[in-house]
Design a protein around this motif. Structure first.
Motif, short mmCIF file in Angstrom:
data_model
loop_
_atom_site.label_atom_id
_atom_site.label_comp_id
_atom_site.label_asym_id
_atom_site.label_seq_id
_atom_site.Cartn_x
_atom_site.Cartn_y
_atom_site.Cartn_z
N PHE A 346 41.29 52.66 33.30
CA PHE A 346 40.05 51.87 33.32
C PHE A 346 40.07 50.88 34.49
O PHE A 346 39.03 50.61 35.09
CB PHE A 346 39.88 51.12 32.00
CG PHE A 346 39.51 52.00 30.84
CD1 PHE A 346 38.48 52.91 30.94
CD2 PHE A 346 40.21 51.91 29.64
CE1 PHE A 346 38.14 53.73 29.87
CE2 PHE A 346 39.88 52.72 28.56
CZ PHE A 346 38.85 53.64 28.68
N LEU A 347 41.24 50.36 34.79
CA LEU A 347 41.36 49.42 35.91
C LEU A 347 41.05 50.12 37.23
O LEU A 347 40.41 49.54 38.11
CB LEU A 347 42.77 48.82 35.94
CG LEU A 347 42.97 47.57 36.80
CD1 LEU A 347 42.13 46.41 36.28
CD2 LEU A 347 44.45 47.17 36.82
N GLY A 352 32.52 47.91 35.34
CA GLY A 352 31.93 48.68 34.26
C GLY A 352 32.97 49.11 33.25
O GLY A 352 32.63 49.43 32.11
N LYS A 353 34.26 49.12 33.66
CA LYS A 353 35.32 49.52 32.74
C LYS A 353 36.41 48.44 32.63
O LYS A 353 37.43 48.67 31.99
CB LYS A 353 35.96 50.83 33.21
CG LYS A 353 35.06 52.04 33.11
CD LYS A 353 34.70 52.35 31.67
CE LYS A 353 33.83 53.58 31.55
NZ LYS A 353 33.49 53.88 30.14
N LYS A 358 40.90 45.50 29.82
CA LYS A 358 41.44 44.30 29.18
C LYS A 358 41.81 44.57 27.73
O LYS A 358 42.86 44.12 27.25
CB LYS A 358 40.41 43.16 29.26
CG LYS A 358 40.89 41.86 28.61
CD LYS A 358 39.85 40.77 28.74
CE LYS A 358 40.35 39.49 28.07
NZ LYS A 358 39.36 38.39 28.19
N ARG A 359 40.95 45.30 27.02
CA ARG A 359 41.23 45.61 25.62
C ARG A 359 42.52 46.42 25.48
O ARG A 359 43.33 46.17 24.60
CB ARG A 359 40.06 46.39 25.01
CG ARG A 359 40.22 46.66 23.51
CD ARG A 359 39.18 47.62 22.98
NE ARG A 359 39.35 48.95 23.55
CZ ARG A 359 38.42 49.57 24.25
NH1 ARG A 359 37.26 49.01 24.49
NH2 ARG A 359 38.65 50.78 24.74
N GLU A 360 42.71 47.38 26.38
CA GLU A 360 43.92 48.21 26.32
C GLU A 360 45.17 47.39 26.64
O GLU A 360 46.22 47.58 26.02
CB GLU A 360 43.80 49.39 27.29
CG GLU A 360 42.72 50.41 26.90
CD GLU A 360 43.05 51.13 25.61
OE1 GLU A 360 44.23 51.25 25.26
OE2 GLU A 360 42.09 51.57 24.94
N PHE A 361 45.08 46.48 27.60
CA PHE A 361 46.22 45.62 27.91
C PHE A 361 46.56 44.72 26.71
O PHE A 361 47.75 44.46 26.43
CB PHE A 361 45.95 44.76 29.15
CG PHE A 361 46.07 45.51 30.45
CD1 PHE A 361 47.23 46.23 30.75
CD2 PHE A 361 45.05 45.49 31.38
CE1 PHE A 361 47.35 46.92 31.95
CE2 PHE A 361 45.16 46.18 32.58
CZ PHE A 361 46.31 46.90 32.87
N ALA A 383 40.26 36.35 35.59
CA ALA A 383 39.52 35.71 36.68
C ALA A 383 38.24 36.46 37.01
O ALA A 383 37.30 35.89 37.56
CB ALA A 383 40.42 35.65 37.92
N GLN A 384 38.21 37.76 36.66
CA GLN A 384 37.03 38.57 36.97
C GLN A 384 36.04 38.68 35.82
O GLN A 384 34.84 38.83 36.02
CB GLN A 384 37.46 39.98 37.38
CG GLN A 384 38.37 40.01 38.60
CD GLN A 384 38.76 41.44 38.97
OE1 GLN A 384 37.89 42.29 39.12
NE2 GLN A 384 40.04 41.68 39.12
#
Length: 575
Positions: A346-347, A352-353, A358-361, A383-384
């Motif tokens: 996703f990164l 858009g992903k 973030k959820r997966e991390f 930060a983003q």
């Protein structure tokens, strides 16, 4: 019907309850270290070793001599041999359990009495019971715990479908075979639906730590009591402790009936909200509010288990029983790897992903709170991406902005409707004239045809056929999708003159006079009399009819919306 049984049965039940309550077997399965027994037989079975004991009977590993195969032999404690109530219960356990043929229920092989000793021969499970696993490991990986619960729920679904309620679901009665099977055993106090001959009113039956509130209170129980007991087990193998506790029997019962379990998320970071809610629903005090069937419970558990994408749950179970620590670590490493792989994907996709990344991390940190790589990427993502508080404010702003836009749109639409309602409707084009063809004997062909602007031909003006066709064709009649055929010779044409207006369907009036007359409405030339209906706005109007050599006639009318009137106005000749 006597629902309480005879006096001897009641007395036996009370005595047996006192015996059970005074034993440690109330609170935990008292499995003993295997004791080798040699040269002792009972009926067709040679005892090999004792595998466990409970408040009602001892469990032995034995050899069925006729078939030379291992079996589990349950032998009633000697002090119950004269207790008719317990003998009846023991026999009913064998008969009821013998009806059940399911992969998640231990099968019954035989029942009998040899020299005053009552026994039940059962399928031998090469494995251990869940109570032993809890004693050694305390808690299980989530996918293992959910698998155990799902398998027990499947067994209960079958038993309940056969009209049988177990009433003593506890870890000691859940067998785990080394080949990965999960099986329910010991239907010793099982109750058939509607059966009231075994248990007297108000009697507490079952293992206290795993009782439902209705069971602990001595109230009537049904299949949903088993589901509550299973919910306690699922809670325990996830949290590492029971949801209800008490140092004494009474305090434990009070806890079951009044305390609410602590959220599982306070015990483990890897517990999701959905899993916590699943278990909490199973532990609702009111039976009508918890899961209503083992099937419903099983499906809810499977919905969560499927998220772990376990290829072979039975193989996972077998590996866990063989080496719990290594399997637990392997499952944990696999989950960390899967979530990290998804997060990096996703990164790489980018905008858009990033929220999914973030959820997966964060999921990685659920299983490895000190994972440096996940923390590094999360700090960059923070930060983003807006924080939760910022997102909430942004969401409120967007919601308010959206509401404002919606309000503006509604106002515009309402104003448009109001303006539209005040504008003329119906025919798009202003109509100046109605041309009517009249044959020599005064009959008018139908229907009358409304056309566009024409020159006024006059009341009695005659036209040749070709001239009429030419004039009418140039009038724009085609705009209305209709054509006007030229009349035959000898016909005359009356052209009724209208001021330029849109014909609207508010009201209409037809003026009938004794001689052809010019019609004015509100001092505006409209038409000739004896013509078609004149469309006018509703309200009060002044109508004037005039003709050469005749006195003019004036009349006031009031026209309502949708009203169609015919007004007779006779003109008198001038003297």
């Amino acid at each position: 019907m006597n629902h309480f049984g005879d006096i001897a049965e009641i007395k036996g039940m009370i005595e047996s309850r006192d015996n059970i309550q005074s034993s440690k077997a109330q609170f935990q399965e008292n499995s003993q270290t295997s004791t080798i027994i040699s040269n002792r037989t009972i009926a067709n079975y040679r005892l090999v070793e004792i595998r466990g004991t409970g408040g009602m009977a001892n469990i032995y590993k034995a050899i069925q001599l006729s078939l030379d195969r291992p079996v589990a032999l349950k032998i009633m404690h000697p002090h119950f041999h004269t207790n008719e109530a317990f003998i009846t219960r023991f026999e009913k356990e064998a008969k009821r359990a013998a009806m059940l043929q399911h992969e998640n229920i231990v099968s019954i092989i035989d029942y009998g009495c040899d020299n005053g000793e009552y026994y039940i021969a059962m399928e031998y499970i090469d494995g251990t019971n869940l109570n032993e696993i809890i004693r050694k490991q305390r808690k299980m990986p989530l996918e293992v715990a959910l698998h155990v619960c799902h398998q027990v729920a499947e067994g209960l679904k079958y038993a309940h479908g056969m009209g049988l309620v177990h009433r003593d679901i506890k870890p000691g009665n859940i067998m785990l075979s080394y080949d990965g099977r999960v099986m329910i055993t010991d239907f010793g106090i099982a109750k058939a639906t509607g059966d009231s001959t075994i248990t007297s009113a108000g009697q507490v039956i079952g293992s206290p730590s795993y009782m439902s509130p209705e069971q602990a209170a001595g109230r009537p129980t049904d299949h949903r009591s088993d589901l509550f007991s299973l919910g306690i087990i699922l809670y325990e193998i996830i949290a590492g402790e029971k949801p209800f506790n008490g140092e004494t029997y009474q305090s434990l019962i009070t806890s079951i009936m009044s305390d609410y379990p602590t959220s599982l998320q306070e015990f483990r970071l890897d517990v999701t909200r959905e899993i916590d809610e699943l278990v909490q629903r199973a532990l609702i005090k009111v039976a009508d509010s918890r899961y209503q069937s083992a099937e419903e419970f099983s499906e809810a558990v499977m919905a969560q288990l499927s998220k772990f994408k376990v290829q072979s749950p039975r193989k996972m179970m077998a590996e866990y029983l063989k080496n719990p620590a290594r399997t637990t670590e392997k499952l944990r490493a696999d989950k960390i790897s899967d979530h990290m792989e998804s997060a990096l994907y996703f990164l790489a996709v980018g905008q858009g992903k990033l929220a999914e990344a973030k959820r997966e991390f964060l999921d990685v940190l659920r299983f490895d709170r000190n994972n440096k790589e996940a923390k590094k990427y999360l700090s960059k993502l923070e930060a983003q991406l807006p924080t939760e508080k910022t997102r909430a404010k942004l969401g409120d702003f967007r919601l308010n902005l959206g509401a404002s836009y919606a309000l503006v749109v509604v106002i515009i639409i309402m104003l448009s409707l109001v303006v539209f309602s005040l504008l003329p409707q119906g025919i798009d084009r202003p109509v100046d004239s109605i041309v009517e063809v009249v044959n020599p004997n005064g009959e008018k062909p139908q229907p009358n045809i409304v056309i566009g602007p024409t020159s006024i031909l006059g009341q009695d003006q005659s036209l040749e056929s070709d001239m009429l066709a030419k004039d009418v064709a140039g009038s724009g009649a085609g705009d209305f999708g209709r054509s006007l055929q030229a009349p035959s010779a000898g016909h005359r044409i009356l052209v009724y003159d209208y001021p330029r207006q849109n014909i609207i369907r508010y009201g209409s009036v037809k003026i009938v006079t004794n001689v052809p007359a010019r019609i004015k409405i509100d001092n505006e030339n409209y038409s000739w009399s004896n013509g078609p209906l004149i469309k006018v706005l509703p309200g009060r109007h002044l109508i004037e009819a005039s003709a050469d050599g005749h006195k003019s006639v004036v009349r006031r009318i009031f026209l309502k919306t949708g009203q169609a009137d015919t007004i007779r106005m006779d003109l008198e000749p001038k003297k």
